[in-house]
Design a protein around this motif. Structure first.
Motif, short mmCIF file in Angstrom:
data_model
loop_
_atom_site.label_atom_id
_atom_site.label_comp_id
_atom_site.label_asym_id
_atom_site.label_seq_id
_atom_site.Cartn_x
_atom_site.Cartn_y
_atom_site.Cartn_z
N ARG A 136 0.83 -1.21 0.00
CA ARG A 136 0.00 0.00 0.00
C ARG A 136 0.86 1.25 0.00
N GLU A 137 1.92 1.28 0.78
CA GLU A 137 2.80 2.44 0.81
C GLU A 137 3.46 2.66 -0.55
N LYS A 151 1.34 9.48 -5.88
CA LYS A 151 1.79 10.84 -5.59
C LYS A 151 2.78 11.33 -6.66
N GLU A 171 0.87 4.23 -2.85
CA GLU A 171 0.66 5.65 -2.53
C GLU A 171 1.80 6.50 -3.05
#
Length: 355
Positions: free
Chosen positions: A320-321, A328, A324
């Protein structure tokens, strides 16, 4: 001079040969009343004892002073009356200090204590706990709901919050519901922060099994304690939080390649596998030790103690990180792209140059 010395010595011999005066011992306050009562003819028990009257005058006094027998009858001293015996109480029949079988009584009054009889198995089976459905709710209400008004206010607050958000969860709440993590702190190791920090940096970011293998092959003295702590943290994460059970359930997810924050590429085959997200060192207390030196000298040593804390997460958190970060970066690239301005009329023009 010789005559005076002889006379002086003779007088000493005469004084030594003369019988001394009778000296009565010192009487205490308790002894005096009983002695006086005996002298007055009272024995203390109601009866009286007559004593012979004293005879003689000055000659009898001189005779008694020189050591002669006195004609006066000396009073007899009797002892104090003995206090009655104390009566002690008895144990109750249900006392834990009572005896199993009846035994001879150890006290003058009261019954013989006895231990309560054991409950039979049938009676124990009949006295089973009442099911929760059959219990009286009114009696249990003070324990199940001690503050009903506070509970009602809290429930109302939660309902209002959910209505205002229209049932949507915050990002933090959604992460806590979908991802698992656990924090495990170790006991104090007898080592310093300077020696334990390199080991914490070595295992941070690695898979739990890989970190255990690193500590098993490490030559550091503190690596043995870190190894035991990592094993304990892994067991706690599996048993208490259910982490790392994806492969045990028969799931075969597709491998995914991600890029870590450090730029390293990593292939994840099991999203539920455990990895060490963070590892830091805690400074502990200082102990006291002694260093025995020559000539009987002793140096005081202060050995430090240090603890290790590890935060364990699953690989789905790292996925998930990574997603993200990719989203971004994509938004930043889109914001920097050049786009053609649309055709529109020129307005607010000045007849002079702006410079």
């Amino acid at each position: 001079m010789a005559t005076m010395g002889a006379g002086y010595t003779y007088r000493h011999l005469v004084r030594a040969a003369r019988p001394g005066a009778y000296i009565q011992p010192r009487r205490t306050f308790t002894y005096v009343p009983y002695r006086r009562a005996q002298e007055n003819g009272n024995n203390g028990d109601g009866s009286t004892q007559e004593t012979s009257p004293r005879k003689g005058g000055i000659f009898s006094t001189i005779k008694s002073f020189l050591g002669g027998k006195s004609e006066t009858v000396k009073p007899k001293v009797t002892h104090r009356p003995i206090a009655p015996m104390k009566k002690e109480g008895s144990l109750s029949s249900d006392s834990i200090f009572a005896e199993d079988e009846p035994t001879p009584k150890l006290i003058a009054s009261g019954r013989t204590p006895s231990r309560p009889q054991k409950v039979s198995q049938e009676e124990a089976m009949s006295a089973e706990e009442i099911p929760l459905e059959q219990r009286n709710r009114e009696l249990l209400q003070p324990f199940l709901d001690p503050r009903p008004k506070a509970r009602i206010r809290w429930e109302r607050k939660m309902v209002v919050r959910a209505i205002r958000r229209r049932g949507r969860l915050t990002k933090t709440e959604e992460i806590m519901r979908t991802e698992r993590e656990t924090l495990c702190k170790s006991h104090w190791f007898k080592t310093s922060v300077k020696k334990l920090t390199p080991l914490a940096r070595q295992i941070a970011g690695k898979n739990i099994d890989e970190a255990i293998l690193q500590m098993r092959l490490s030559k550091k003295k503190a690596a043995k304690d870190v190894l035991e702590h990592l094993k304990h943290a892994k067991n706690v994460a599996i048993v208490r939080h259910g982490m790392g059970l994806g492969s045990a359930n028969g799931e075969t997810p597709k491998p995914i390649t991600i890029t870590l924050k450090s730029g390293e590429r990593k292939v994840i085959r099991d999203p539920t596998s455990i990895y060490i997200a963070q590892a830091w060192v805690n400074r502990g207390p200082y102990d006291v030790d002694y260093d025995h030196r020559a000539m009987g000298r002793i140096n005081i040593l202060r050995p430090p103690h240090t603890g290790l804390s590890v935060l364990l997460k699953e690989e789905k958190t790292r996925i998930r990180e990574w997603q993200e970060r990719e989203e971004k970066a994509l938004r930043q690239r889109k914001s920097q792209l050049w786009t053609q301005l649309p055709d529109r009329k020129i307005t607010a023009q000045s007849q002079y140059y702006s410079w």
